[in-house]
Design a protein around this motif. Structure first.
Motif, PDB file in Angstrom:
ATOM      1  N   GLY A 142       0.821  -1.198   0.000  1.00  0.00           N
ATOM      2  CA  GLY A 142       0.000   0.000   0.000  1.00  0.00           C
ATOM      3  C   GLY A 142       0.857   1.250   0.000  1.00  0.00           C
ATOM      4  N   ASP A 143       0.240   2.349   0.364  1.00  0.00           N
ATOM      5  CA  ASP A 143       0.896   3.643   0.354  1.00  0.00           C
ATOM      6  C   ASP A 143       0.985   4.150   1.789  1.00  0.00           C
ATOM      7  OD1 ASP A 143       1.723   6.240   0.068  1.00  0.00           O
ATOM      8  OD2 ASP A 143       0.256   6.767  -1.475  1.00  0.00           O
ATOM      9  N   PRO A 144       2.201   4.337   2.343  1.00  0.00           N
ATOM     10  CA  PRO A 144       2.322   4.804   3.726  1.00  0.00           C
ATOM     11  C   PRO A 144       1.707   6.177   3.950  1.00  0.00           C
ATOM     12  CG  PRO A 144       4.436   4.900   2.596  1.00  0.00           C
ATOM     13  CD  PRO A 144       3.512   4.130   1.710  1.00  0.00           C
ATOM     14  N   ALA A 145       1.451   6.917   2.874  1.00  0.00           N
ATOM     15  CA  ALA A 145       0.780   8.201   3.001  1.00  0.00           C
ATOM     16  C   ALA A 145      -0.740   8.037   3.048  1.00  0.00           C
ATOM     17  CB  ALA A 145       1.151   9.115   1.836  1.00  0.00           C
ATOM     18  N   HIS A 146      -1.193   6.788   2.835  1.00  0.00           N
ATOM     19  CA  HIS A 146      -2.638   6.531   2.848  1.00  0.00           C
ATOM     20  C   HIS A 146      -2.937   5.339   3.760  1.00  0.00           C
ATOM     21  CE1 HIS A 146      -6.718   6.933   1.521  1.00  0.00           C
ATOM     22  NE2 HIS A 146      -6.748   5.748   0.930  1.00  0.00           N
ATOM     23  N   ILE A 147      -2.996   4.131   3.195  1.00  0.00           N
ATOM     24  CA  ILE A 147      -3.312   2.941   3.984  1.00  0.00           C
ATOM     25  C   ILE A 147      -2.283   1.857   3.722  1.00  0.00           C
ATOM     26  CG2 ILE A 147      -4.953   1.043   4.302  1.00  0.00           C
ATOM     27  CD1 ILE A 147      -7.197   3.016   3.801  1.00  0.00           C
ATOM     28  N   ILE A 148      -1.805   1.234   4.798  1.00  0.00           N
ATOM     29  CA  ILE A 148      -0.901   0.089   4.726  1.00  0.00           C
ATOM     30  C   ILE A 148      -1.724  -1.174   4.966  1.00  0.00           C
ATOM     31  CG2 ILE A 148       1.059  -1.089   5.804  1.00  0.00           C
ATOM     32  CD1 ILE A 148       2.077   1.695   6.636  1.00  0.00           C
ATOM     33  N   ILE A 149      -1.531  -2.165   4.107  1.00  0.00           N
ATOM     34  CA  ILE A 149      -2.184  -3.468   4.246  1.00  0.00           C
ATOM     35  C   ILE A 149      -1.108  -4.476   4.637  1.00  0.00           C
ATOM     36  CG2 ILE A 149      -3.554  -5.239   3.081  1.00  0.00           C
ATOM     37  CD1 ILE A 149      -4.211  -2.961   0.997  1.00  0.00           C
ATOM     38  N   VAL A 150      -1.305  -5.152   5.753  1.00  0.00           N
ATOM     39  CA  VAL A 150      -0.315  -6.096   6.263  1.00  0.00           C
ATOM     40  C   VAL A 150      -0.776  -7.520   5.975  1.00  0.00           C
ATOM     41  CG1 VAL A 150       0.982  -6.872   8.290  1.00  0.00           C
ATOM     42  CG2 VAL A 150       0.258  -4.475   8.103  1.00  0.00           C
ATOM     43  N   THR A 151       0.104  -8.328   5.383  1.00  0.00           N
ATOM     44  CA  THR A 151      -0.205  -9.737   5.121  1.00  0.00           C
ATOM     45  C   THR A 151       0.902 -10.615   5.693  1.00  0.00           C
ATOM     46  OG1 THR A 151       0.916  -9.720   2.975  1.00  0.00           O
ATOM     47  CG2 THR A 151      -1.430  -9.161   2.994  1.00  0.00           C
ATOM     48  N   LEU A 162       0.685  -7.808  18.426  1.00  0.00           N
ATOM     49  CA  LEU A 162       1.412  -8.169  19.645  1.00  0.00           C
ATOM     50  C   LEU A 162       2.920  -7.972  19.514  1.00  0.00           C
ATOM     51  CD1 LEU A 162      -0.453 -11.529  20.371  1.00  0.00           C
ATOM     52  CD2 LEU A 162      -0.844  -9.334  21.513  1.00  0.00           C
ATOM     53  N   LEU A 163       3.423  -7.687  18.319  1.00  0.00           N
ATOM     54  CA  LEU A 163       4.865  -7.652  18.076  1.00  0.00           C
ATOM     55  C   LEU A 163       5.426  -6.235  18.204  1.00  0.00           C
ATOM     56  CD1 LEU A 163       5.107 -10.047  14.985  1.00  0.00           C
ATOM     57  CD2 LEU A 163       5.115 -10.616  17.431  1.00  0.00           C
ATOM     58  N   ASP A 164       6.215  -6.007  19.223  1.00  0.00           N
ATOM     59  CA  ASP A 164       6.765  -4.674  19.489  1.00  0.00           C
ATOM     60  C   ASP A 164       7.645  -4.174  18.349  1.00  0.00           C
ATOM     61  OD1 ASP A 164       5.474  -4.612  21.923  1.00  0.00           O
ATOM     62  OD2 ASP A 164       7.198  -5.302  23.070  1.00  0.00           O
ATOM     63  N   ASN A 165       8.506  -5.041  17.814  1.00  0.00           N
ATOM     64  CA  ASN A 165       9.406  -4.613  16.744  1.00  0.00           C
ATOM     65  C   ASN A 165       8.653  -4.170  15.499  1.00  0.00           C
ATOM     66  OD1 ASN A 165      11.506  -5.207  18.399  1.00  0.00           O
ATOM     67  ND2 ASN A 165      12.489  -6.680  17.043  1.00  0.00           N
ATOM     68  N   PHE A 166       7.535  -4.816  15.244  1.00  0.00           N
ATOM     69  CA  PHE A 166       6.702  -4.437  14.109  1.00  0.00           C
ATOM     70  C   PHE A 166       6.226  -2.995  14.269  1.00  0.00           C
ATOM     71  CE2 PHE A 166       2.371  -3.887  12.483  1.00  0.00           C
ATOM     72  CZ  PHE A 166       2.562  -4.145  11.133  1.00  0.00           C
ATOM     73  N   TRP A 167       5.748  -2.643  15.453  1.00  0.00           N
ATOM     74  CA  TRP A 167       5.232  -1.297  15.670  1.00  0.00           C
ATOM     75  C   TRP A 167       6.336  -0.253  15.644  1.00  0.00           C
ATOM     76  CZ3 TRP A 167       0.709  -0.481  14.326  1.00  0.00           C
ATOM     77  CH2 TRP A 167      -0.304  -1.425  14.553  1.00  0.00           C
ATOM     78  N   GLU A 168       7.524  -0.623  16.090  1.00  0.00           N
ATOM     79  CA  GLU A 168       8.639   0.317  16.001  1.00  0.00           C
ATOM     80  C   GLU A 168       8.884   0.722  14.549  1.00  0.00           C
ATOM     81  OE1 GLU A 168      11.962  -1.537  17.847  1.00  0.00           O
ATOM     82  OE2 GLU A 168      11.064  -1.546  19.853  1.00  0.00           O
ATOM     83  N   GLN A 169       8.811  -0.244  13.661  1.00  0.00           N
ATOM     84  CA  GLN A 169       9.035   0.049  12.247  1.00  0.00           C
ATOM     85  C   GLN A 169       7.876   0.831  11.628  1.00  0.00           C
ATOM     86  OE1 GLN A 169      10.891  -2.967   9.759  1.00  0.00           O
ATOM     87  NE2 GLN A 169      11.079  -4.279  11.549  1.00  0.00           N
ATOM     88  N   ILE A 170       6.653   0.464  12.010  1.00  0.00           N
ATOM     89  CA  ILE A 170       5.488   1.172  11.483  1.00  0.00           C
ATOM     90  C   ILE A 170       5.537   2.649  11.861  1.00  0.00           C
ATOM     91  CG2 ILE A 170       2.991   1.479  11.779  1.00  0.00           C
ATOM     92  CD1 ILE A 170       3.628  -0.683   9.808  1.00  0.00           C
ATOM     93  N   HIS A 171       5.836   2.928  13.124  1.00  0.00           N
ATOM     94  CA  HIS A 171       5.875   4.318  13.560  1.00  0.00           C
ATOM     95  C   HIS A 171       6.983   5.108  12.848  1.00  0.00           C
ATOM     96  CE1 HIS A 171       3.571   2.958  17.322  1.00  0.00           C
ATOM     97  NE2 HIS A 171       2.804   3.808  16.687  1.00  0.00           N
ATOM     98  N   GLN A 172       8.072   4.436  12.537  1.00  0.00           N
ATOM     99  CA  GLN A 172       9.130   5.091  11.779  1.00  0.00           C
ATOM    100  C   GLN A 172       8.680   5.374  10.348  1.00  0.00           C
ATOM    101  OE1 GLN A 172      12.625   2.633  12.027  1.00  0.00           O
ATOM    102  NE2 GLN A 172      12.810   2.855  14.244  1.00  0.00           N
ATOM    103  N   ILE A 173       7.966   4.423   9.768  1.00  0.00           N
ATOM    104  CA  ILE A 173       7.548   4.556   8.371  1.00  0.00           C
ATOM    105  C   ILE A 173       6.514   5.664   8.201  1.00  0.00           C
ATOM    106  CG2 ILE A 173       6.256   3.400   6.526  1.00  0.00           C
ATOM    107  CD1 ILE A 173       7.632   0.776   7.510  1.00  0.00           C
ATOM    108  N   ILE A 174       5.511   5.693   9.077  1.00  0.00           N
ATOM    109  CA  ILE A 174       4.447   6.688   8.903  1.00  0.00           C
ATOM    110  C   ILE A 174       4.764   7.998   9.622  1.00  0.00           C
ATOM    111  CG2 ILE A 174       2.714   4.883   8.607  1.00  0.00           C
ATOM    112  CD1 ILE A 174       1.714   5.470  11.425  1.00  0.00           C
ATOM    113  N   LYS A 175       5.840   7.975  10.432  1.00  0.00           N
ATOM    114  CA  LYS A 175       6.294   9.182  11.136  1.00  0.00           C
ATOM    115  C   LYS A 175       5.185   9.782  12.013  1.00  0.00           C
ATOM    116  CE  LYS A 175       9.828  10.414   7.740  1.00  0.00           C
ATOM    117  NZ  LYS A 175       9.759   9.141   7.006  1.00  0.00           N
TER     118      LYS A 175
END
Length: 240
Positions: A142-151, A162-175
């Motif tokens: 997807g587009d981080p400026a719009h909607i991210i689809i996780v598979t 539940l995965l902390d490392n996943f959220w660390e990366q998401i927050h970095q990506i969408i700022k």
């Protein structure tokens, strides 16, 4: 489209979180983890469930996705009830044993047979197994400026919360902070807090899955806020 390719110009794998037990209280807990997760090759995975008695479902009790009440007078013995750990808001955590072609939800009787075991240990064991099971399959499109689809293979997408490392990366990506939707156990959608167009689209997507009678494994009709540095999810609204 690979999300990381759009951001950096080349493909990049999501980092795997180390499958280690965090801060065990004592050696006895560690021994018990080994007993449950290794000695009998038991694979315990997390299953996100929804408490449909939560206030946001008050108007939905007659709908099929809330489940059917048990007949009057029928009771389930306590040791045969599934283990349910409250997570966030309307979300609970259950634990599924991988039996090859199916999953069996763990019941309270396991605590009688393993007196040193508790919900927190099962939580960590299941997260570690989840990382081993799908860590290399997690893809974000997807587009981080719009909607991210996780598979991640079609079974445990919702459990990725539940995965902390996943959220660390998401927050970095969408700022920024994230708004998420998990309408079913194999669905996870994310947008940036404050993006009104994307948030409206998440409302429509979530309601659409609940309106579709063919959707399997329905979960939550809520949109949640995932703040940077905060493990909790907070309901910001119900979508219908």
């Amino acid at each position: 489209m690979n999300l990381f390719k759009k951001l950096s110009g080349k493909s990049k794998e999501i980092e795997r979180e180390k499958p280690t037990i965090q801060s065990p209280k004592d050696e006895e807990q560690v021994d018990n983890q080994k007993q449950v997760s290794k000695s009998k090759s038991v694979r315990i995975l997390p299953r996100i469930k929804v408490n449909y008695l939560h206030e946001i479902y008050i108007d939905d009790q007659s709908k099929s996705f809330t489940g059917n009440p048990m007949p009057n007078g029928m009771e389930i013995p306590e040791d045969q009830k599934p283990i349910v750990k409250p997570l966030y808001e309307d979300l609970n955590l259950c634990f599924a044993v991988d039996e090859g072609n199916s999953y069996k939800i763990l019941q309270n009787e396991i605590f009688e047979k393993n007196p040193n075991l508790n919900e927190d240990i099962l939580h960590q064991i299941s997260v570690n197994t989840l990382i081993e099971e799908i860590g290399e399959q997690i893809k974000m499109n997807g587009d981080p400026a719009h909607i991210i689809i996780v598979t991640a293979g079609g079974n445990f997408e919702a459990a990725i919360i539940l995965l902390d490392n996943f959220w660390e990366q998401i927050h970095q990506i969408i700022k920024g902070n994230a708004i998420i939707s998990i309408p079913a156990r194999d669905l996870l959608f994310i947008c940036k807090e404050g993006n009104q167009e994307a948030t409206q689209k998440l409302r429509e997507i979530t309601k659409g899955y609940f309106d579709n009678p063919e959707t399997q494994g329905l979960l939550s009709k809520a949109l949640y806020l995932k703040e940077l540095g905060n493990r909790e999810l907070k309901i910001i609204e119900k979508t219908f």
